[in-house]
Design an enzyme around this catalytic site. Structure first.
Site, short mmCIF file in Angstrom:
data_model
loop_
_atom_site.label_atom_id
_atom_site.label_comp_id
_atom_site.label_asym_id
_atom_site.label_seq_id
_atom_site.Cartn_x
_atom_site.Cartn_y
_atom_site.Cartn_z
N ARG A 78 5.32 16.45 -26.45
CA ARG A 78 5.01 16.77 -27.85
C ARG A 78 3.58 17.32 -27.88
NH1 ARG A 78 2.61 13.16 -31.88
NH2 ARG A 78 2.68 14.33 -33.82
N HIS A 122 -1.45 19.79 -36.52
CA HIS A 122 -2.12 18.51 -36.21
C HIS A 122 -3.60 18.71 -36.53
CE1 HIS A 122 -1.98 14.73 -33.47
NE2 HIS A 122 -3.20 14.78 -33.99
N GLU A 167 0.70 12.94 -39.33
CA GLU A 167 -0.10 11.96 -40.07
C GLU A 167 -0.78 12.57 -41.30
OE1 GLU A 167 -2.80 10.12 -37.30
OE2 GLU A 167 -1.19 9.36 -36.04
N ASN A 292 4.02 7.12 -35.84
CA ASN A 292 2.90 6.85 -34.95
C ASN A 292 2.43 5.43 -35.21
OD1 ASN A 292 3.18 9.50 -34.24
ND2 ASN A 292 1.23 10.19 -35.11
N TYR A 294 -0.10 2.28 -33.82
CA TYR A 294 -1.16 1.78 -32.93
C TYR A 294 -1.43 0.31 -33.16
CZ TYR A 294 -1.94 6.57 -31.55
OH TYR A 294 -1.75 7.83 -31.04
N GLU A 353 3.86 8.59 -31.36
CA GLU A 353 2.58 8.27 -30.72
C GLU A 353 2.47 6.76 -30.61
OE1 GLU A 353 -1.04 9.81 -32.48
OE2 GLU A 353 -0.13 11.78 -32.79
O1 IFM Z 1 -6.00 10.82 -31.37
C1 IFM Z 1 -5.29 10.47 -32.50
C2 IFM Z 1 -4.24 11.50 -32.84
O2 IFM Z 1 -4.81 12.75 -33.01
C3 IFM Z 1 -3.52 11.12 -34.12
N1 IFM Z 1 -3.03 9.79 -34.05
C4 IFM Z 1 -3.92 8.76 -33.62
C5 IFM Z 1 -4.59 9.14 -32.31
C6 IFM Z 1 -5.54 8.03 -31.86
O3 IFM Z 1 -6.53 7.81 -32.82
#
Ligand code: IFM
Length: 446
Positions: A78, A122, A167, A292, A294, A353
């Protein structure tokens, strides 16, 4: 060979990157200026004055990146396309050299047996569009549709998965309300206008894609959240509920034809420049949804004010943290996927992500023994496997990121890669996590 590790045989195993974070070559082959070029070159905006001018130099070194993906045996990559390479000023005829770069990238991936997943946008908006108001201006949505149409006409024969925005919460709120990302504005009304125009841009591009008759899939990538209350106090429960409106429901409700959440309209309806017909354009569900993830936010109720009308604040927790200061909560990913699959009719979900920054230190031979990243990945992949076992339609996973790269306002000090870049030569040196992921992809188990 049939997999025995709980992942389906046709699971998508990939890595993700983005144009501004890895390409460099910001002045080459007719590329125009993006809002991130401007932001980075404004003193005080990015740590240590770092810029994406060179980044990982993937504009020239993409064959090395593809060789790495091949070594991983990834079946998808991606990557995002830099709008200013294609339309330097954000409108009009495409720049042949910009198209040629992505032609070579796409063709090389296909030759290597890796499916190119094209992320159209992006965050690197052409500066010329920002000069006319950027995402706060309705025109930008139509310019995005035009850009997307160029990309469908040129690459549609080779791309099976397009996603529109990455995002959009960050584009709208970090870019126009918090001012910590490009274009660095701090205005709530502009941010809410941007929310609507971003959604409209997605809807318009999706409509154009469907009109082409191409048989690929069209989706969008968001960074949703299912916030948790810090305590059992009813007000913290209410804060968690409200927080997930901004991070999740203002995106998914309109995309699935339900319009904006009533509470969002009650607070901010006056900011939203909705024109008749917009909600129908936005509200035709995407073919797939990219999530995404985290970390999971833990929130508490605080007194509301103009900048914080919902009265919600992040609470500190006992969780271990990554170098970003983000809690490590793999089960939060499962909770989030459950929340989404349970509340919206999503038939194809992808983790587009997931990954972690740690303060990696290479040993004397330059190798990074990133045990903490391996543990992070292992736990999150377990959450993916649990989601699949529960019947959640999770079809693939993209690790962020293939390479240590430009981490926006943090510059190069926050490193998410499973591959380290030598600081002087930019040579690619796989970390231990690279081999871990390679073995997972091979079906060796978590
Ligand atoms: O690096 C970023 C990415 O560009 C978008 N999502 C989160 C990642 C980590 O912060």
């Amino acid at each position: 060979m049939k997999r025995t590790d709980g992942f389906p045989d046709d699971f998508i195993w990939g890595c993700a990157t983005s144009s501004y974070q890895i390409e460099g070559a910001t002045h080459e082959d007719g590329r125009g200026v993006s809002i991130w070029d401007t932001f980075c070159h404004t003193p005080g905006k990015v740590a240590e004055g770092d810029t994406g001018d060179i980044a990982c130099d993937s504009y020239h070194r993409y064959p090395e990146d593809i060789a790495l993906l091949r070594e991983l045996n990834a079946n998808a990559y991606r990557f995002s396309t830099a709008w200013p390479r294609i339309q330097p000023d954000g409108s009009g005829k495409p720049n042949p050299k910009g198209l040629a770069y992505y032609d070579t990238l796409v063709d090389s991936l296909l030759e290597a047996g890796i499916e190119p997943w094209m992320q159209l946008y992006h965050w690197d908006l052409p500066q010329a569009l920002e000069d006319r108001g950027g995402w706060a201006n309705r025109e930008t949505a139509f310019r995005f549709q035009e850009f997307a149409e160029i990309m469908f006409a040129h690459f549609g024969d080779r791309i099976t998965h397009y996603s529109s925005l990455n995002e959009p919460w960050c584009s709208a709120y970090l870019g126009y309300r918090e001012g910590v990302q490009a274009p660095g504005k701090r205005d709530r009304v502009l941010a809410n206008r941007a929310v609507h125009h971003l959604l409209l841009a997605h809807g318009l591009a999706q409509k154009s894609y469907r009109a082409t008759g191409l048989s690929g899939k069209f989706g969008i990538v968001i960074n949703p959240g299912r916030q948790r209350p810090a305590t059992a106090r009813p007000e913290d429960y209410a804060a968690a509920e409200i927080a997930s409106i901004e991070s999740t429901r203002i995106w998914l409700d309109p995309l699935y034809g339900r319009g904006y959440p009533a509470l969002f309209m009650q607070y901010f309806g006056a900011d939203l420049p909705i024109v008749d017909g917009d909600m129908e354009i936005i509200g035709s569900p995407p073919d797939f949804l990219g999530v995404n993830y985290y970390f999971e936010h833990v929130v508490k109720a605080v007194p509301a004010d103009e900048r914080n009308p919902f009265g919600v604040a992040l609470a500190d927790t006992w969780h271990e943290k990554t170098a970003m200061g983000w809690d490590i909560v793999p089960e939060g990913m499962l909770r989030l996927l459950r929340y989404i699959a349970g509340n919206w009719p999503v038939s194809n979900l992808y983790v587009t992500e997931n990954g972690a920054a740690f303060d990696d230190v290479p040993d004397a031979d330059g190798v990074v023994h990133d045990k903490d990243r391996i543990e992070y990945l292992r736990a999150h992949l377990q959450a993916c496997r649990d989601a699949i076992a529960e019947g959640i339609p999770l079809k693939g996973y993209f690790l962020w990121s293939l390479l240590d790269n430009f981490e926006w306002a943090y510059g190069y000090r926050k490193r998410f890669g499973i591959v380290r870049l030598h600081p002087e030569t930019l040579n690619r040196i796989p970390k231990k996590s690279f081999y871990y992921y390679r073995d997972v992809i091979a079906g060796c188990g978590l």
